[in-house]
Design a protein around this motif. Structure first.
Motif, PDB file in Angstrom:
ATOM      1  N   GLY A 231       7.875  11.546   0.801  1.00 21.34           N
ATOM      2  CA  GLY A 231       6.951  12.230  -0.103  1.00 21.34           C
ATOM      3  C   GLY A 231       6.163  13.317   0.612  1.00 21.34           C
ATOM      4  O   GLY A 231       6.022  14.439   0.101  1.00 21.34           O
TER       5      GLY A 231
ATOM      6  N   LEU B 188       0.851  -1.196   0.000  1.00 20.55           N
ATOM      7  CA  LEU B 188       0.000   0.000   0.000  1.00 20.55           C
ATOM      8  C   LEU B 188       0.885   1.245   0.000  1.00 20.55           C
ATOM      9  O   LEU B 188       1.880   1.297   0.707  1.00 20.55           O
ATOM     10  CB  LEU B 188      -0.852   0.024   1.268  1.00 20.55           C
ATOM     11  CG  LEU B 188      -2.150  -0.763   1.252  1.00 20.55           C
ATOM     12  CD1 LEU B 188      -2.881  -0.550   2.558  1.00 20.55           C
ATOM     13  CD2 LEU B 188      -3.023  -0.359   0.065  1.00 20.55           C
TER      14      LEU B 188
ATOM     15  N   VAL C  64       7.298   8.805   9.246  1.00 28.25           N
ATOM     16  CA  VAL C  64       8.371   9.552   8.587  1.00 28.25           C
ATOM     17  C   VAL C  64       8.234   9.281   7.083  1.00 28.25           C
ATOM     18  O   VAL C  64       8.482   8.168   6.625  1.00 28.25           O
ATOM     19  CB  VAL C  64       9.753   9.088   9.094  1.00 28.25           C
ATOM     20  CG1 VAL C  64      10.854   9.851   8.376  1.00 28.25           C
ATOM     21  CG2 VAL C  64       9.850   9.279  10.587  1.00 28.25           C
ATOM     22  N   SER C  65       7.780  10.277   6.349  1.00 24.82           N
ATOM     23  CA  SER C  65       7.499  10.093   4.920  1.00 24.82           C
ATOM     24  C   SER C  65       8.290  11.093   4.086  1.00 24.82           C
ATOM     25  O   SER C  65       8.183  12.308   4.277  1.00 24.82           O
ATOM     26  CB  SER C  65       5.994  10.275   4.678  1.00 24.82           C
ATOM     27  OG  SER C  65       5.745  10.560   3.324  1.00 24.82           O
TER      28      SER C  65
ATOM     29  N   THR D 134      15.879   1.530   2.508  1.00 27.83           N
ATOM     30  CA  THR D 134      15.052   0.464   1.926  1.00 27.83           C
ATOM     31  C   THR D 134      15.355   0.286   0.449  1.00 27.83           C
ATOM     32  O   THR D 134      15.273  -0.822  -0.079  1.00 27.83           O
ATOM     33  CB  THR D 134      13.549   0.763   2.135  1.00 27.83           C
ATOM     34  OG1 THR D 134      12.784  -0.180   1.387  1.00 27.83           O
ATOM     35  CG2 THR D 134      13.154   2.163   1.712  1.00 27.83           C
ATOM     36  N   ASP D 135      15.754   1.374  -0.225  1.00 25.67           N
ATOM     37  CA  ASP D 135      16.023   1.275  -1.665  1.00 25.67           C
ATOM     38  C   ASP D 135      17.313   0.519  -1.980  1.00 25.67           C
ATOM     39  O   ASP D 135      17.640   0.312  -3.155  1.00 25.67           O
ATOM     40  CB  ASP D 135      16.064   2.680  -2.309  1.00 25.67           C
ATOM     41  CG  ASP D 135      14.704   3.358  -2.268  1.00 25.67           C
ATOM     42  OD1 ASP D 135      13.698   2.665  -1.999  1.00 25.67           O
ATOM     43  OD2 ASP D 135      14.635   4.580  -2.490  1.00 25.67           O
TER      44      ASP D 135
ATOM     45  N   GLU E  82      16.195  12.428   4.390  1.00 24.74           N
ATOM     46  CA  GLU E  82      16.990  11.909   3.263  1.00 24.74           C
ATOM     47  C   GLU E  82      17.752  13.031   2.547  1.00 24.74           C
ATOM     48  O   GLU E  82      17.304  14.190   2.546  1.00 24.74           O
ATOM     49  CB  GLU E  82      16.047  11.230   2.255  1.00 24.74           C
ATOM     50  CG  GLU E  82      15.786   9.743   2.494  1.00 24.74           C
ATOM     51  CD  GLU E  82      15.026   9.429   3.772  1.00 24.74           C
ATOM     52  OE1 GLU E  82      14.572  10.374   4.457  1.00 24.74           O
ATOM     53  OE2 GLU E  82      14.890   8.251   4.102  1.00 24.74           O
TER      54      GLU E  82
ATOM     55  N   ARG F  43       8.223  -5.663   0.033  1.00 26.14           N
ATOM     56  CA  ARG F  43       9.414  -5.413  -0.771  1.00 26.14           C
ATOM     57  C   ARG F  43      10.305  -6.642  -0.844  1.00 26.14           C
ATOM     58  O   ARG F  43      11.521  -6.544  -0.959  1.00 26.14           O
ATOM     59  CB  ARG F  43      10.201  -4.224  -0.214  1.00 26.14           C
ATOM     60  CG  ARG F  43      10.981  -3.555  -1.317  1.00 26.14           C
ATOM     61  CD  ARG F  43      11.578  -2.247  -1.011  1.00 26.14           C
ATOM     62  NE  ARG F  43      11.887  -1.589  -2.287  1.00 26.14           N
ATOM     63  CZ  ARG F  43      12.327  -0.364  -2.410  1.00 26.14           C
ATOM     64  NH1 ARG F  43      12.501   0.374  -1.344  1.00 26.14           N
ATOM     65  NH2 ARG F  43      12.580   0.136  -3.591  1.00 26.14           N
TER      66      ARG F  43
HETATM   67  C1  EPZ Z   1      10.168   7.648  -1.506  1.00 26.60           C
HETATM   68  O1  EPZ Z   1       8.873   7.090  -1.658  1.00 26.60           O
HETATM   69  C2  EPZ Z   1      11.003   7.108  -2.637  1.00 26.60           C
HETATM   70  N1  EPZ Z   1      10.389   7.512  -3.889  1.00 26.60           N
HETATM   71  C3  EPZ Z   1      11.102   5.599  -2.546  1.00 26.60           C
HETATM   72  O2  EPZ Z   1      12.034   5.187  -3.530  1.00 26.60           O
HETATM   73  C4  EPZ Z   1      11.651   5.192  -1.184  1.00 26.60           C
HETATM   74  O3  EPZ Z   1      11.570   3.793  -1.046  1.00 26.60           O
HETATM   75  C5  EPZ Z   1      10.839   5.834  -0.063  1.00 26.60           C
HETATM   76  O4  EPZ Z   1      10.752   7.267  -0.270  1.00 26.60           O
HETATM   77  C6  EPZ Z   1      11.444   5.607   1.318  1.00 26.60           C
HETATM   78  O5  EPZ Z   1      12.760   6.102   1.343  1.00 26.60           O
HETATM   79  C7  EPZ Z   1      10.573   8.746  -4.339  1.00 26.60           C
HETATM   80  O6  EPZ Z   1      11.265   9.561  -3.745  1.00 26.60           O
HETATM   81  C8  EPZ Z   1       9.927   9.096  -5.638  1.00 26.60           C
HETATM   82  P1  EPZ Z   1       7.470   7.474   1.992  1.00 26.60           P
HETATM   83  P2  EPZ Z   1       7.652   7.708  -0.857  1.00 26.60           P
HETATM   84  O7  EPZ Z   1       6.353   8.438   1.898  1.00 26.60           O
HETATM   85  O8  EPZ Z   1       7.888   9.160  -0.645  1.00 26.60           O
HETATM   86  C9  EPZ Z   1       4.104   5.289   4.646  1.00 26.60           C
HETATM   87  C10 EPZ Z   1      12.871   3.956  -5.331  1.00 26.60           C
HETATM   88  O9  EPZ Z   1      13.138   2.735  -5.467  1.00 26.60           O
HETATM   89  N2  EPZ Z   1       3.253   6.441   4.306  1.00 26.60           N
HETATM   90  O10 EPZ Z   1       8.719   7.880   2.662  1.00 26.60           O
HETATM   91  O11 EPZ Z   1       6.404   7.320  -1.552  1.00 26.60           O
HETATM   92  C11 EPZ Z   1       4.366   4.407   3.434  1.00 26.60           C
HETATM   93  O12 EPZ Z   1       3.311   3.498   3.218  1.00 26.60           O
HETATM   94  C12 EPZ Z   1      11.601   4.385  -4.635  1.00 26.60           C
HETATM   95  O13 EPZ Z   1      13.603   4.865  -5.753  1.00 26.60           O
HETATM   96  C13 EPZ Z   1       2.014   6.591   4.889  1.00 26.60           C
HETATM   97  O14 EPZ Z   1       1.581   5.749   5.689  1.00 26.60           O
HETATM   98  O15 EPZ Z   1       7.806   6.933   0.521  1.00 26.60           O
HETATM   99  C14 EPZ Z   1       5.676   3.757   3.809  1.00 26.60           C
HETATM  100  O16 EPZ Z   1       5.427   2.660   4.631  1.00 26.60           O
HETATM  101  C15 EPZ Z   1      10.698   3.235  -4.312  1.00 26.60           C
HETATM  102  N3  EPZ Z   1       1.258   7.672   4.566  1.00 26.60           N
HETATM  103  C16 EPZ Z   1       6.395   4.828   4.634  1.00 26.60           C
HETATM  104  O17 EPZ Z   1       5.376   5.761   5.044  1.00 26.60           O
HETATM  105  C17 EPZ Z   1       1.691   8.626   3.694  1.00 26.60           C
HETATM  106  O18 EPZ Z   1       0.966   9.590   3.450  1.00 26.60           O
HETATM  107  C18 EPZ Z   1       7.472   5.624   3.888  1.00 26.60           C
HETATM  108  O19 EPZ Z   1       6.926   6.149   2.679  1.00 26.60           O
HETATM  109  C19 EPZ Z   1       2.960   8.490   3.115  1.00 26.60           C
HETATM  110  C20 EPZ Z   1       3.732   7.383   3.434  1.00 26.60           C
END
Ligand code: EPZ
Length: 432
Positions: A166, A121, A163-164, A305-306, A190, A332
């Protein structure tokens, strides 16, 4: 269908130059929507995620001119639309940054939910929480359109429940022109967050604290064009470092910021590699089987994680048992099935993969890239294996790795990109 055909068993040696960071550029390009003027951006990687983002911006009316292979000028000042349809957003996850940037510019955004790698998700509730805290009204429309409207954007405190990356960047994009002070707490740290903040500040924004878990953004009235150079890609660098170790090679990885690679370097050293750090390069040498070790993925500065699939592949070649825990994404580990096809003993139990390493254990096989980093792991596995592997679904890899075939060949890998007839057509021809 295009595949990579890889003959394993060749040590990687020599030098490779890392390109600009994918996860920085995919936020920085949408951020140009906030500038009243031309932005000149250097160190743009030639990857399909960048082409997809440029196509979206061009369709919206941006003027984009490449000055050379890695530098472009972009002028978004004539854009009047805040609508981005699914046809465009489905190609990349990072299209969600258009929401934050469009809110900052127009106080309106209608953007279809993004595509991207399937890692379980991928909710955007924390992005929405941030936009709402700034005074926006967010609704989900038909066709999964996220529709955002704000009469006024007012700075506010935003505490992220997870911690997100995005959500941190998207709230920054929406807040730079909001009135007053926005404070993002529990922000992601990051390197690409710092890069986006530096880019926004170069355009005239006032963002402080990026790289820590509290980011303060004081809204400004307007922002201008600028010149900027994207940071090197931490994950591309890490992938070549691990590939060097897995093939028992000796590779100088150039155009890197060694500080960004600390967690990867530490684990490589634990696994028995020698890593020498220079100002803008790292050299990785490995002349024996890796030692088993455990990894747990964490937000920065933890182990990324990447890099999890690539490092797990290295541990399949280690002496002894290793445990790999994924704590960022729900799903993953799909790539482990492909490693099993190659002879690896890797078994997933919930959020942990247990690996019984075998230094001679990987054999070439027909394999698939399930997503971008899974694909990078398959490349490493195929180069370290005995025999020939045919790797399918390589478009995933080309989303994030520039010129991967040429770069690997220059290090001594035997890899070719070949076009095969469609399987169905192939079967029909064979039947006929
Ligand atoms: C970014 O994704 C990267 N993508 C991902 O890289 C990377 O794996 C990820 O950060 C973690 O470092 C881009 O930068 C385009 P998150 P992102 O929001 O921003 C949860 C690659 O291979 N979450 O940090 O989408 C989510 O489900 C890609 O280059 C919520 O619950 O990741 C996850 O478990 C793949 N609610 C965790 O947080 C939200 O609103 C981290 O997600 C947002 C996220």
């Amino acid at each position: 269908m295009d595949k990579f055909v890889i003959t394993g068993g060749h040590r990687l040696t020599g030098e490779v130059t890392v390109s600009g960071a994918k996860n920085a550029v995919v936020a920085i390009l949408p951020a140009t929507l906030l500038a009243e003027g031309v932005c000149r951006i250097e160190n743009i990687p030639n990857i399909s995620d960048v082409s997809a983002m440029l196509k979206i911006l061009k369709t919206m009316g941006a003027e984009i001119k490449f000055i050379n292979k890695t530098t472009l000028e972009i002028d978004t000042s004539h854009i009047t639309s805040y609508v981005v349809e699914h046809e465009l957003t489905k190609q990349l996850r990072a299209s969600y940054y258009l929401i934050g940037a469009l809110i900052g510019r127009f106080h309106r955004a209608d953007v279809a939910m993004p595509g991207g790698c399937y890692l379980g998700l991928r909710p955007i509730d924390q992005h929405i929480k941030g936009f709402e805290a700034l005074g926006a009204e967010v609704t989900m429309e038909e066709n999964a359109m996220v529709s955002v409207k704000a009469d006024k954007l007012l700075g506010n405190a935003v505490y992220l429940d997870v911690v997100s990356v995005g959500a941190t960047m998207n709230v920054m994009l929406a807040a730079v022109k909001a009135k007053g002070l926005t404070i993002i707490e529990n922000a992601a740290k990051e390197p690409h967050i710092v890069d986006l903040a530096n880019f926004l500040n170069t355009m005239g924004a006032d963002v402080r604290g990026a790289g820590t878990d509290v980011i303060k953004i004081r809204g400004v009235e307007s922002m201008h064009g600028c010149e900027y150079s994207i940071i090197p890609d931490q994950i591309e660098a890490g992938t070549y470092m691990v590939a060097a170790a897995a093939t028992r090679g000796d590779v100088l990885v150039k155009n890197v910021i060694p500080k960004h690679l600390e967690s990867i370097t530490a684990k490589l050293v634990e696994a028995g590699a020698t890593v020498e750090e220079y100002d803008e390069a790292v050299r990785v040498k490995m002349d024996k089987a890796p030692t088993h070790c455990n990894i747990k993925t964490m937000p920065h500065p933890g182990f990324p994680t990447d890099m999890q699939p690539q490092f797990a592949t290295l541990l399949c070649l280690a002496e002894g048992t290793s445990f790999v825990s994924e704590s960022v994404w729900d799903n993953r580990f799909r790539y482990t099935e492909q490693l099993q096809r190659m002879g690896a003993s890797i078994h997933v139990n919930g959020k942990t993969a247990v690996i019984e390493g075998n230094p001679e254990g990987l054999m070439g096989a027909p394999i698939r890239a399930d997503d971008l980093r899974a694909g990078a792991a398959m490349l490493i596995a195929a180069m370290a294996a005995t025999g020939v592997s045919e790797l399918e679904e390589i478009h995933h890899i080309e989303r994030g790795y520039e010129n991967v075939v040429d770069k690997l060949r220059s290090l001594g890998a035997q890899i070719e990109r070949r076009t095969f007839p469609d399987d169905e057509e192939h079967a029909q021809r064979n039947a006929g």
